[in-house]
Design an enzyme around this catalytic site. Sequence first.
Site, mmCIF file in Angstrom:
data_model
loop_
_atom_site.group_PDB
_atom_site.id
_atom_site.type_symbol
_atom_site.label_atom_id
_atom_site.label_comp_id
_atom_site.label_asym_id
_atom_site.label_seq_id
_atom_site.Cartn_x
_atom_site.Cartn_y
_atom_site.Cartn_z
ATOM 1 N N GLY A 1 -13.015 0.921 -12.445
ATOM 2 C CA GLY A 1 -12.525 1.076 -11.003
ATOM 3 C C GLY A 1 -13.456 0.213 -10.444
ATOM 4 O O GLY A 1 -14.230 -0.861 -10.569
ATOM 5 N N VAL B 1 -13.797 8.397 -22.656
ATOM 6 C CA VAL B 1 -15.118 9.082 -22.867
ATOM 7 C C VAL B 1 -14.955 10.736 -22.589
ATOM 8 O O VAL B 1 -14.365 11.188 -21.807
ATOM 9 C CB VAL B 1 -16.121 8.477 -21.737
ATOM 10 C CG1 VAL B 1 -17.400 9.213 -21.702
ATOM 11 C CG2 VAL B 1 -16.257 6.925 -21.810
ATOM 12 N N GLU C 1 0.064 8.826 5.170
ATOM 13 C CA GLU C 1 0.796 7.618 4.531
ATOM 14 C C GLU C 1 2.057 7.889 3.812
ATOM 15 O O GLU C 1 3.117 7.348 4.115
ATOM 16 C CB GLU C 1 -0.243 6.859 3.830
ATOM 17 C CG GLU C 1 -1.102 6.314 4.923
ATOM 18 C CD GLU C 1 -2.175 5.361 3.882
ATOM 19 O OE1 GLU C 1 -2.893 4.520 4.631
ATOM 20 O OE2 GLU C 1 -2.659 5.793 2.789
#
Length: 412
Positions: free
Chosen positions: A5, A71, A163
């Site tokens: 990210g 992971v 939003e």
Amino acid sequence: MAGGGFGGLAVVKGLAGAPVTITLIDRRNHHLFQPLLYQVATASLATSEIAWPIRSLVRDRADVTTVLAQVTGVDAAARLVRLEDGTTLPYDTLVLATGARHAYFGHDEWEPFALGLKTIEDATTIRRRILMAFEQAERETNPTRQMALLSFVIVGAGPTGVELAGTIAELARHTLPRDFRNIDPGRARVVLIEAGPRVLGGYPDSLSDYARASLAKLGVEVELGAAVSEVTADHVAYGDKRLETRTVIWAAGVRASPAADWLGAPADGAGRLKVEPDLSVPGHPEVFALGDTASVLTPSGRPAPGIAPVAKQAGAYAAKVIQARLRGASPPGPFRYRHPGSLAQIGKRRAVIDFGWIRLKGTLAWWLWGVAHIYFLIGARTRIAVALNWLWIHARNQRSARLITQGTPRSG
């Protein structure tokens, strides 16, 4: 490096030219621009416009090897990262930037009915659920069931919730009405539920009040001071009310990945690792935690928000610490997050911006919001595509990404 990210890629960028080899592990093959994920969920943008293959982003870095894997644990004593397939990868320095998922405050049984928004898969599932609701309502002859299909509930009135609510309302009232024959999509109810006293609770009162008024103009029903007490496949209960609905979107909370459990290290209430001033994990100076994985305090003593700038700044800082260690130089001072400002869109030509020294709302804020987000997208082609999409929506109220792509029945 666990996580591709904003934080993970910032570390990779900061270590360019360093005498290291980097293994970048991520369970997905793409880097996601999460601030615009809600626009995929509401059919404004396509997935390819906010996500890019990680391998293509690091293809010019011979020092970076990309591993597509999940992971599942860390053996700190042996310095090994455990993967889902049972294999392990060794490390000298480990950076955990494994992100977060939505949290249901002890009610994980709500998850199948209250959709969270953290991944591309989440966004396309929500998009399908929204669009299918209108399709099913078009064929439904029972008025009660039809209205339940046309009722959309968003839980949580932070930036994502606001939003989503504004964009769904615009989709229903401005984009879809001419597409259907048996229903009026403009009759759809969009209900935004917030347990707190106001929307955009982290913003100044003036911007919060503007956001609430703007949502009301779009037809969004805002329910404040109402904690959700039940979510099922056909209704949501909040306060002393019950609403029949088939679509609930969860934007109320997040929980970090289990990185703290992997290390047996202290964490905050959201599961985020408590870190040292240099972002290393207590007792494990060779392990760093970033972004939603770490609990980082601002100079005011409050936790830093779970937004991209925090992860980017933390990633760049961790790279400096690692570089200093490699050179045997003094480390940089403690990490200090510098907040660039808060931005939230409330619909077409409506947004709020808080830069601290200046606060904006309305059309000017909307344009600045758009410019800022386009600037941080990766690649000229993506920037142009997103800009053209937004201009088309602005001019014609049309959203070209209205595709139902999951779980559709076969014909023939």
